[in-house]
Design a protein around this motif. Sequence first.
Motif, mmCIF file in Angstrom:
data_model
loop_
_atom_site.group_PDB
_atom_site.id
_atom_site.type_symbol
_atom_site.label_atom_id
_atom_site.label_comp_id
_atom_site.label_asym_id
_atom_site.label_seq_id
_atom_site.Cartn_x
_atom_site.Cartn_y
_atom_site.Cartn_z
ATOM 1 N N ASN A 1 7.191 -5.729 -0.143
ATOM 2 C CA ASN A 1 5.905 -5.625 -0.837
ATOM 3 C C ASN A 1 5.743 -4.251 -1.472
ATOM 4 O O ASN A 1 6.034 -3.222 -0.853
ATOM 5 C CB ASN A 1 4.741 -5.876 0.123
ATOM 6 N N ALA A 2 5.275 -4.239 -2.695
ATOM 7 C CA ALA A 2 5.115 -2.972 -3.410
ATOM 8 C C ALA A 2 3.896 -2.209 -2.893
ATOM 9 O O ALA A 2 2.876 -2.797 -2.517
ATOM 10 C CB ALA A 2 4.956 -3.235 -4.901
ATOM 11 N N ILE A 3 4.023 -0.886 -2.893
ATOM 12 C CA ILE A 3 2.868 -0.015 -2.683
ATOM 13 C C ILE A 3 2.112 0.060 -4.011
ATOM 14 O O ILE A 3 2.720 0.215 -5.067
ATOM 15 C CB ILE A 3 3.322 1.382 -2.226
ATOM 16 N N VAL A 4 0.785 -0.083 -3.960
ATOM 17 C CA VAL A 4 -0.027 -0.074 -5.173
ATOM 18 C C VAL A 4 -0.705 1.290 -5.297
ATOM 19 O O VAL A 4 -1.384 1.742 -4.361
ATOM 20 C CB VAL A 4 -1.085 -1.197 -5.158
ATOM 21 N N ILE A 5 -0.534 1.934 -6.446
ATOM 22 C CA ILE A 5 -1.084 3.266 -6.675
ATOM 23 C C ILE A 5 -1.917 3.260 -7.954
ATOM 24 O O ILE A 5 -1.508 2.684 -8.969
ATOM 25 C CB ILE A 5 0.034 4.325 -6.789
ATOM 26 N N GLY B 1 -1.093 -0.189 0.777
ATOM 27 C CA GLY B 1 0.181 0.242 1.348
ATOM 28 C C GLY B 1 0.123 1.564 2.076
ATOM 29 O O GLY B 1 1.155 2.183 2.335
ATOM 30 N N GLN B 2 -1.084 2.000 2.443
ATOM 31 C CA GLN B 2 -1.175 3.299 3.101
ATOM 32 C C GLN B 2 -0.464 3.315 4.445
ATOM 33 O O GLN B 2 0.118 4.345 4.826
ATOM 34 C CB GLN B 2 -2.631 3.727 3.282
ATOM 35 N N GLN B 3 -0.454 2.188 5.170
ATOM 36 C CA GLN B 3 0.225 2.174 6.473
ATOM 37 C C GLN B 3 1.738 2.258 6.284
ATOM 38 O O GLN B 3 2.419 2.996 7.010
ATOM 39 C CB GLN B 3 -0.144 0.892 7.248
ATOM 40 N N SER C 1 9.364 -0.090 -3.668
ATOM 41 C CA SER C 1 8.859 -0.566 -4.948
ATOM 42 C C SER C 1 7.404 -0.127 -5.101
ATOM 43 O O SER C 1 6.628 -0.180 -4.146
ATOM 44 C CB SER C 1 8.951 -2.089 -5.016
ATOM 45 N N ILE C 2 7.053 0.324 -6.309
ATOM 46 C CA ILE C 2 5.686 0.769 -6.596
ATOM 47 C C ILE C 2 5.128 -0.051 -7.755
ATOM 48 O O ILE C 2 5.803 -0.263 -8.761
ATOM 49 C CB ILE C 2 5.635 2.260 -6.996
ATOM 50 N N SER C 3 3.904 -0.516 -7.596
ATOM 51 C CA SER C 3 3.139 -1.078 -8.715
ATOM 52 C C SER C 3 1.978 -0.130 -8.966
ATOM 53 O O SER C 3 1.278 0.266 -8.026
ATOM 54 C CB SER C 3 2.615 -2.475 -8.394
ATOM 55 N N ALA C 4 1.769 0.246 -10.223
ATOM 56 C CA ALA C 4 0.752 1.258 -10.513
ATOM 57 C C ALA C 4 -0.039 0.890 -11.756
ATOM 58 O O ALA C 4 0.433 0.134 -12.620
ATOM 59 C CB ALA C 4 1.416 2.628 -10.702
ATOM 60 N N PHE C 5 -1.240 1.430 -11.832
ATOM 61 C CA PHE C 5 -2.035 1.341 -13.051
ATOM 62 C C PHE C 5 -2.687 2.701 -13.272
ATOM 63 O O PHE C 5 -2.759 3.530 -12.354
ATOM 64 C CB PHE C 5 -3.079 0.220 -12.987
ATOM 65 N N ILE C 6 -3.140 2.941 -14.492
ATOM 66 C CA ILE C 6 -3.701 4.242 -14.849
ATOM 67 C C ILE C 6 -5.181 4.078 -15.167
ATOM 68 O O ILE C 6 -5.559 3.258 -16.009
ATOM 69 C CB ILE C 6 -2.952 4.857 -16.050
ATOM 70 N N THR C 7 -6.014 4.844 -14.471
ATOM 71 C CA THR C 7 -7.456 4.826 -14.711
ATOM 72 C C THR C 7 -8.058 6.086 -14.136
ATOM 73 O O THR C 7 -7.573 6.612 -13.130
ATOM 74 C CB THR C 7 -8.120 3.597 -14.073
ATOM 75 N N ASN C 8 -9.117 6.579 -14.742
ATOM 76 C CA ASN C 8 -9.886 7.683 -14.165
ATOM 77 C C ASN C 8 -11.139 7.193 -13.465
ATOM 78 O O ASN C 8 -11.899 7.982 -12.926
ATOM 79 C CB ASN C 8 -10.287 8.688 -15.255
ATOM 80 N N GLU C 9 -11.384 5.875 -13.494
ATOM 81 C CA GLU C 9 -12.615 5.327 -12.953
ATOM 82 C C GLU C 9 -12.433 4.916 -11.504
ATOM 83 O O GLU C 9 -11.638 4.029 -11.191
ATOM 84 C CB GLU C 9 -13.073 4.116 -13.778
#
Length: 381
Positions: free
Chosen positions: A89-93, A138-140, A156-164
């Motif tokens: 499972n990917a860590i989501v950032i 995915g903090q644990q 594996s990392i899944s990420a998105f970009i936002t300042n909100e």
Amino acid sequence: MTHTRTKAAAPTSTTRELRLPALEIQQGRGRRLYTFAMDGKLVPEIATVSRVRRDEDALLHGYQRPEVLAHVAAIRKYIESDASPLLPNAIVIAFDERVRFEAAPSASDSPDYVRTGTLIIPVVDGADLDRPGFIVDGQQRSAAIRDANVDAFPVSISAFITNETADQRSQFILVNSTKSLPKGLIHELLPGASGALPTPLRVRQLPATLLEGLNFNDRSPLNRMIQTPTNPSGVIKDNSVLRMLETSLSDGALYRFRNDEALPNTGYMLTALFNFWTAVAAVFPDAWNKPPRKSRLMHGAGIISMGYMMDAITHVRDQGDGIVEVEEYTADLKSIADDCHWTDGEWTFSDGVIRRWNDIQNTPRDIKRVADFLQVRYRNR
């Protein structure tokens, strides 16, 4: 607002950049998701955990619960084992806008919704909140890899970009709403969430917003009395208050302020709630702000039953031209005060059933019995 991070800040303490091969995937209306791999040991250098908490002004910050140490230890043991560990499972950032993507030339046969390229992530020395990313899910696993006695562990990392932060919070709720995430945490995060939410969560958002106002507005008679993840010392269970609010919003005193064709008038709703519960505190001072084991008024049965009383009194008092005042609620509650046994004595119900005060339970049958009894007494008087 939830934490005081400056939008797209360019910290002077940046020492280097990570340049990682990545896929940019377009989803929905212009949203972009980035998928890449990196050594899990490096994740704490680019992302931190936004702990849920409230500041001295009762503003909510963050969205993550504390690390579950037993869970972290179990994952760490697995990573250190000889069992060929696999964490698929990917860590989501959630990254802020300091992170950027440089696309590579696209092949002619590539789908138009995906691009290959390089994700460029600044590595910042200094406080955790200076990191460009927050771990949404995915903090644990991240903590276990951080602490594991291994040289490296790619993930594996899944990420998105936002300042909100509201966007980060919404994604956190969506990712975790089907897992064993405490409902209280979801309810506390919902008022500050944004974007499209599943219908069950969207329905809960307005009651959760009112609960937040009841619990953290200085004008509220229930200020700091409702137990939530950021207010664990509260004497009233948040779920009891939510049930009271949901019932009134459905067809009670709060319904007229819902304004289904536009935004609900939460200001009027909170004024009505403040007025009613101020009256309750005045009429039942001996039962007020005590643990449920000492006062059934603060128990689920009491909170929900009194919510029905608020609806009943409002129906009688309100002629559609304003808010029922504290004095009016107080006068009507006094008419049934002698019939209430929140802290001692016995309830003598209309059907002849007699129950000791502390035998009343937070069950649909007992709630209905108390609520119906009080409303009949009120209407008869």
